[in-house]
Design an enzyme around this catalytic site. Structure first.
Site, short mmCIF file in Angstrom:
data_model
loop_
_atom_site.label_atom_id
_atom_site.label_comp_id
_atom_site.label_asym_id
_atom_site.label_seq_id
_atom_site.Cartn_x
_atom_site.Cartn_y
_atom_site.Cartn_z
N GLY A 115 1.09 6.13 -5.72
CA GLY A 115 2.02 6.54 -4.67
C GLY A 115 2.28 5.44 -3.69
N GLY A 126 3.47 4.68 0.52
CA GLY A 126 3.68 5.22 1.85
C GLY A 126 4.35 4.19 2.73
N PHE A 147 3.04 2.38 5.00
CA PHE A 147 2.20 1.23 5.29
C PHE A 147 1.40 0.74 4.09
CE2 PHE A 147 2.46 3.80 9.19
CZ PHE A 147 3.12 2.90 10.00
N ALA A 148 1.40 1.47 2.98
CA ALA A 148 0.46 1.13 1.93
C ALA A 148 0.95 1.59 0.57
CB ALA A 148 -0.90 1.76 2.23
N VAL A 177 -0.92 3.10 -3.07
CA VAL A 177 -2.17 3.65 -3.60
C VAL A 177 -2.19 3.45 -5.11
CG1 VAL A 177 -3.63 5.69 -3.80
CG2 VAL A 177 -2.26 5.35 -1.74
N LYS A 216 -6.31 2.39 -1.78
CA LYS A 216 -5.15 2.20 -0.90
C LYS A 216 -5.11 0.74 -0.46
CE LYS A 216 -3.94 5.37 2.09
NZ LYS A 216 -3.81 6.23 3.31
N ASP A 249 -1.23 16.29 10.81
CA ASP A 249 -0.20 16.11 9.79
C ASP A 249 -0.54 16.92 8.54
OD1 ASP A 249 2.18 15.11 8.79
OD2 ASP A 249 1.29 13.27 8.01
#
Length: 433
Positions: free
Chosen positions: A35, A37, A39-40, A42, A57, A152
């Site tokens: 996946g 995101g 900022f990162a 995975v 990550k 979240d």
């Protein structure tokens, strides 16, 4: 033959972890991407010591990335270390770093996201929902006992292990005790709109535990119904529905479950039921298993690894509302654009019109733009050479003092993001994200 050893010519040894197939610190091999995101990325990973599977990550260090990432990373690591011994919280094994990257080695949730399961199956049976809800509420209660508010909670951040047990993940927006101000409240607006309590985006502070309870209510509704409780592609109308608790609970849901949803989705945090209250209800305690973290999938489905597309969120058939629900925070950029080079940016602000205007003017002047006021009170023109920008403000929810601000390239600098990152940094806390 030792199965933990791999032929030298089949692996690329590196300390930078540059991508799939790389070896980091002689300890882990990176596999396919699971996946992405803000900022990162995975990756699936394999331990070279015991051949076990992990999730890794990979994060660019703050100097090479968004400065807000540093705060998120510190929160995530701090929260996960504090909560690492709970069976329904994704475990953090270790943190490693090079000059350019940070690696979080975590437990691999082989069952993928609860969100993906809901997309495939639609609504779940009430007994299945209760099992997941028991694990969720017990975990959130544990977080609160240890001074952590998640902030979240949503199906995308609820993972499933190989036995179908829930694993709460992504503590990047979590709040720790040191973030609570003298008034005992949190003040940073964050989260995902359709899962976020209404008081979070107001300016008066909020109780993180009560905000998490609201999110639990939305998740229970989504599991039972297969849809979100508040739906509108117009964000102004969406927040009005949330504030008015305009919700229709289907008749097929049992009365006790309906009551829980209604009491959790109370717009008034002072009268809203908290997670500790949920745990005392008979509906919640039915078939409650001791330990909560053991046992099998309530539907006897052995979780399997999802495809890269599923893990990356590339599901088809999403409408505008679905995209809003998956956008990080209240940043609506993902709602209006899909990959093309952009001549404008939009964001949501919780400042007053005057505060937004003053900040836009200040940042523009600092970046070398000449400021010209437009005919309307909610417009600001910014000129630098051949580049002309127009900042427009429109109020979307009056009760919450929410504004949508658009900064558009009127001429010049075609197809370029007009120093957006500098603008965003200068705008600071008036941007809700």
């Amino acid at each position: 033959m030792n199965s933990n050893k791999t032929p030298q010519n089949s692996l690329k040894r590196t300390t930078s972890g540059g991508g799939s197939g790389g070896i980091i610190f002689e300890k882990y091999q990176l596999g396919h991407i699971l996946g992405r995101g803000s900022f990162a990325k995975v990756y699936y990973g394999r331990s070279l010591q015991d051949n076990s599977s992990v999730a890794i990550k990979v994060i660019e260090k703050p100097s090479n990335s968004d400065p807000n990432m540093e705060l998120r990373l510190i929160r995530e690591v701090s929260a996960m270390r504090r909560l690492n011994n709970h069976p329904n919280i994704l475990k953090l094994h270790e943190v490693m770093a090079t000059k350019t990257k940070i690696y979080l080695v975590m437990e691999l949730a082989k069952g993928g996201e609860l969100f993906t399961k809901l997309l495939r199956r639609g609504r779940l049976s009430e007994s299945t929902c209760r099992t997941y809800f028991q694990q969720l509420v017990s975990t959130v209660h544990f977080c609160h006992q240890n001074g952590v508010a998640h902030r979240d909670l949503k199906p995308q951040n609820l993972l499933l292990d190989g036995n179908g047990n829930l694993k709460v993940s992504d503590f990047g927006l979590s709040a720790l005790p040191e973030q609570i101000r003298g008034d005992g409240m949190l003040h940073t607006a964050c989260g995902t709109p359709v899962y976020t309590a209404p008081e979070v985006v107001r300016r008066n502070g909020y109780d993180g535990a009560k905000a998490d309870a609201w999110s639990c209510g939305v998740i229970l509704f989504v599991m039972l119904v297969g849809d979100v409780p508040f739906r509108d592609s117009n964000i102004a109308n969406l927040y009005k529905k949330i504030c008015r608790r305009e919700i229709n609970i289907p008749v097929w849901i049992s009365t006790p479950a309906q009551n829980i949803i209604y009491r959790l989705l109370d717009p008034n945090p002072n009268t809203r039921m908290g997670v500790d209250g949920i745990m005392g209800l008979s509906w919640f305690k039915k078939s409650l298993q001791p330990g909560m973290g053991s046992g099998s999938d309530p539907e006897n489905e052995l979780g399997s690894l999802l495809s890269d597309d599923e893990k990356s969120g590339n599901e088809i058939g999403m409408n505008a509302f679905d995209i809003i629900s998956m956008s990080p925070g209240l940043d609506l950029s993902g709602f209006f654009y899909s990959g093309q080079r952009r001549k404008e940016r939009r964001f949501v602000s919780r400042g007053t019109m005057r505060e937004v205007e003053e900040r836009v003017v200040k940042v523009g002047e600092e970046l070398g733009y000449k400021v010209e006021k437009g005919k309307g009170k909610e417009m600001v023109g910014l000129v630098k050479g051949k580049v002309v920008l127009l900042a427009k403000m429109a109020e979307v929810v009056k009760e919450m003092e929410l504004w949508i601000v658009e900064i558009r390239v009127v001429s010049g600098n075609e197809g370029v993001d007009f120093e957006w990152e500098d603008f965003k940094l200068g705008l600071g806390d008036i941007v809700v994200s």
